[in-house]
Design an enzyme around this catalytic site. Structure first.
Site, PDB file in Angstrom:
ATOM      1  N   TYR A   1       1.002  -1.247  -0.231  1.00 53.97           N
ATOM      2  CA  TYR A   1       0.026  -0.024   0.078  1.00 53.97           C
ATOM      3  C   TYR A   1       1.035   1.201  -0.081  1.00 53.97           C
ATOM      4  CZ  TYR A   1      -3.782  -3.096   0.950  1.00 53.97           C
ATOM      5  OH  TYR A   1      -4.814  -4.115   1.001  1.00 53.97           O
TER       6      TYR A   1
ATOM      7  N   TYR B   1      -1.011   0.442 -12.577  1.00 59.87           N
ATOM      8  CA  TYR B   1      -0.390  -0.376 -13.436  1.00 59.87           C
ATOM      9  C   TYR B   1      -1.187  -0.972 -14.411  1.00 59.87           C
ATOM     10  CZ  TYR B   1       2.831  -3.804 -15.394  1.00 59.87           C
ATOM     11  OH  TYR B   1       3.613  -4.555 -16.385  1.00 59.87           O
TER      12      TYR B   1
ATOM     13  N   ALA C   1      -0.154 -12.413 -22.295  1.00 64.39           N
ATOM     14  CA  ALA C   1       0.610 -12.076 -21.173  1.00 64.39           C
ATOM     15  C   ALA C   1       0.358 -10.712 -20.448  1.00 64.39           C
ATOM     16  CB  ALA C   1       2.085 -12.213 -21.705  1.00 64.39           C
TER      17      ALA C   1
ATOM     18  N   TYR D   1      10.604 -10.580 -24.314  1.00 61.20           N
ATOM     19  CA  TYR D   1      11.090  -9.226 -24.224  1.00 61.20           C
ATOM     20  C   TYR D   1      12.591  -9.588 -24.634  1.00 61.20           C
ATOM     21  CZ  TYR D   1       7.453  -6.313 -22.831  1.00 61.20           C
ATOM     22  OH  TYR D   1       5.961  -5.665 -22.852  1.00 61.20           O
TER      23      TYR D   1
ATOM     24  N   ASP E   1       6.436  -4.296 -30.178  1.00 58.29           N
ATOM     25  CA  ASP E   1       5.904  -2.997 -30.030  1.00 58.29           C
ATOM     26  C   ASP E   1       6.397  -2.293 -28.706  1.00 58.29           C
ATOM     27  OD1 ASP E   1       4.502  -4.318 -28.086  1.00 58.29           O
ATOM     28  OD2 ASP E   1       2.522  -3.956 -28.785  1.00 58.29           O
TER      29      ASP E   1
ATOM     30  N   HIS F   1      -1.137  -3.651 -27.755  1.00 60.29           N
ATOM     31  CA  HIS F   1      -0.488  -3.853 -26.377  1.00 60.29           C
ATOM     32  C   HIS F   1      -1.421  -3.425 -25.110  1.00 60.29           C
ATOM     33  CE1 HIS F   1       3.627  -4.583 -24.608  1.00 60.29           C
ATOM     34  NE2 HIS F   1       2.874  -4.316 -23.387  1.00 60.29           N
TER      35      HIS F   1
ATOM     36  N   ASP G   1      -5.351  -9.480 -29.924  1.00 63.88           N
ATOM     37  CA  ASP G   1      -5.716  -9.179 -28.475  1.00 63.88           C
ATOM     38  C   ASP G   1      -6.215  -7.660 -28.323  1.00 63.88           C
ATOM     39  OD1 ASP G   1      -3.537  -7.442 -28.081  1.00 63.88           O
ATOM     40  OD2 ASP G   1      -2.590  -9.219 -27.159  1.00 63.88           O
TER      41      ASP G   1
HETATM   42  O1  173 Z   1       2.420  -3.357 -20.480  1.00 63.70           O
HETATM   43  C1  173 Z   1       3.374  -3.558 -20.085  1.00 63.70           C
HETATM   44  O2  173 Z   1       3.286  -2.947 -18.764  1.00 63.70           O
HETATM   45  C2  173 Z   1       4.498  -4.418 -20.492  1.00 63.70           C
HETATM   46  O3  173 Z   1       4.365  -5.215 -21.209  1.00 63.70           O
HETATM   47  C3  173 Z   1       5.822  -4.238 -19.733  1.00 63.70           C
HETATM   48  C4  173 Z   1       6.674  -3.372 -20.435  1.00 63.70           C
HETATM   49  C5  173 Z   1       7.947  -3.340 -19.744  1.00 63.70           C
HETATM   50  C6  173 Z   1       8.183  -3.623 -18.393  1.00 63.70           C
HETATM   51  C7  173 Z   1       7.253  -4.711 -17.866  1.00 63.70           C
HETATM   52  C8  173 Z   1       5.964  -4.836 -18.546  1.00 63.70           C
END
Ligand code: 173
Length: 509
Positions: free
Chosen positions: A94, A139, A192, A250, A278, A371, A408
């Site tokens: 928190y 987030y 993901a 990634y 992307d 994304h 997606d």
């Molecule tokens: O969408 C996101 O948050 C993602 O894919 C991401 C990008 C960089 C670091 C961690 C997650």
């Protein structure tokens, strides 16, 4: 910790679990008789979190200085924790919640409705929005800039209508098909999402793996490079080899790291590699930026090893982007293809020209995606790009069973799934809905989300007059308004009511 009143005994995490003790700021307490407050709900919250590190809650409820209180320590302290509690035994962080909000969220988290009361995937999202810590909600829910693409991804489906066939015998319908060679019971997959422990420290990717296979309904799970659980644990959690698991990659600036990672996921038996194309950098996600974030105590397994590098104050995704190489280009993809036997799918394709290019390279497919509206704002809705891409592939003789189109972004309903399938998608991904289902209920939530979507798909197939996935085609759609972005649409109440608007800067007075 150096206070004389804390017994200098070292306590292991195992002992904390076994005795239902409590960790606060590195010290171990036995709070089974904790009652020393006029606030019964705070006591209830503390006691409902036995066997955990509750530092975040404790500080939010009583303030940091309350630990200067020797009486509290004398009464309850057992010793000093050696090492750390496992990440699933650390309460959520928190950061900006008020005391009342922390209490309310902790109580709500334990008062979720029975799963039988959940009737669509919006229910998960709405519940999660009420109890997730601000940081996690920011987030996950954030899109980039003004979140136009975020909302457009979903709204674009409202510009497509059906042309149902009637008087077709629909007593039996079959929603199964194959994705990248493996049978699936419904052509959807878990897209993901990174850092699933932010949504629920106790239920992360391992629970998604269980939910994607154990109820006898199999769908593929795409596992993030930035998963909270280790890939070993996630792969070990699948029900059988019939259950597909894909790896979202990634690409690291250090190609050796990426090559090793590819080898590792091959060895662990993952079925495909989805290379994200992307994210040369992360989009400007303002809800996320408003919440200061450091991965120091809640990062993914890959980042924890390099903790010093990830300490940043720019929001969750920004803190991790230094693990992503902005120089990634088509040549790298050609190289990866030589170095792995796994099918390679490019994730994050946003124009027909790039779909064609991927097909020409002989890749296994693409995910048409922006994304989840988190990268370039005003990137078009994937469903629009899909509709534009299929004719381009056909024109060039590139449409084939060996090149699968995935999509997606914005998908929430069985009818959304069917529209994408009619337009030529082989598989349809949902990210946030599964993330929220898992945050609320773990694997049972994931199973429930799958069965709800399957039911919606089945019902709509029957009403559409089709009995198998291969009968779906563009002839069942009215696409006349798809590209007309100014068309007025009926208000989508469930979507609109779970959508929280971005906020402007506040004065500090
Ligand atoms: O969408 C996101 O948050 C993602 O894919 C991401 C990008 C960089 C670091 C961690 C997650």
């Amino acid at each position: 910790n150096d206070s004389a009143v804390i017994p200098q005994r070292k306590v292991t995490a195992q002992e904390v679990l076994e005795n239902n003790w409590t960790v606060i700021d590195g010290c171990v307490y036995d709070l089974s008789n904790f009652a020393n407050t006029a606030d019964p709900s705070a006591v209830r919250v503390i006691k409902s979190n036995g066997g955990k590190d509750i530092t975040s809650i404790y500080f939010a409820l009583f303030g940091k200085t309350s630990l200067d209180n020797d009486i509290f320590k004398k009464q309850y302290a057992i010793g000093i924790l050696s090492g750390k509690m496992p990440s699933d035994r650390v309460v959520p962080k928190y950061s900006s919640e008020t005391r009342d909000e922390v209490i309310r969220k902790e109580i709500l988290k334990n008062s979720l409705p029975p799963l039988a009361n959940i009737i669509n995937v919006y229910d998960f999202e709405n519940l999660a929005s009420k109890f997730l810590p601000h940081q996690a909600w920011a987030y996950y829910s954030s899109g980039s800039d003004d979140e136009i693409s975020l909302r457009e991804n979903h709204s674009a489906y409202h510009r497509i209508f059906f042309k149902p066939r009637v008087l077709v015998d629909v007593s039996n319908v079959d929603t199964s098909t194959t994705l990248l060679g493996k049978k699936v019971d419904i052509p959807i997959f878990v897209a993901a999402t990174a850092l699933m422990q932010l949504g629920n420290p106790e239920k992360a990717e391992v629970n998604v793996a269980k939910g994607c296979g154990q109820a006898g309904l199999h769908i593929p799970q795409m596992i993030s490079t930035f998963s909270s659980n280790s890939i070993e644990d996630i792969t070990a959690a699948k029900s059988s080899d019939k259950q597909a698991q894909w790896f979202q990659l990634y690409v690291n600036g250090d190609r050796k790291v990426t090559k090793d990672l590819i080898q590792k996921v091959e060895a662990l038996g993952l079925d495909a590699l989805f290379v994200t194309v992307d994210v040369p950098l992360t989009g400007h996600r303002e809800k996320d930026l408003k919440i200061k974030f450091s991965t120091a105590d809640n990062g993914p397994s890959v980042a924890q090893k390099k903790k010093k590098d990830t300490k940043q104050d720019n929001g969750a995704s920004k803190a991790l982007t230094k693990f992503i190489d902005p120089s990634l280009s088509w040549n790298d993809i050609i190289e990866f293809k030589k170095h792995t036997k796994l099918p390679i799918v490019l994730k994050g394709i946003q124009r027909a020209e790039d779909v064609v290019k991927a097909a020409e390279l002989g890749l296994a497919g693409v995910v048409i995606s922006n994304h989840g509206g988190r990268q370039l704002d005003f990137a078009r809705a994937p469903v629009e790009v899909l509709a534009e891409s299929v004719p381009e592939l056909e024109k060039r003789g590139l449409r084939s069973d060996n090149f699968e189109l995935f999509i997606d972004g914005g998908i929430r309903r069985g009818t959304d799934i069917l529209k994408a399938l009619c337009l030529g998608a082989k598989g349809v991904g949902l990210g946030r809905p599964f993330m929220y289902a898992n945050s609320c209920y773990g694997e049972e939530g994931v199973e429930k989300a799958i069965s709800l979507l399957k039911e919606e798909v089945e019902t709509s197939m029957r009403l559409l007059g089709v009995t198998s996935i291969d009968q779906l085609g563009p002839d069942l759609l009215d696409l006349s308004t798809l590209r007309n972005r100014s068309v007025s649409v009926a208000r989508d109440s469930l979507f609109a009511d779970t959508y929280k608007t971005p906020t402007l800067a506040d004065f500090t007075e």
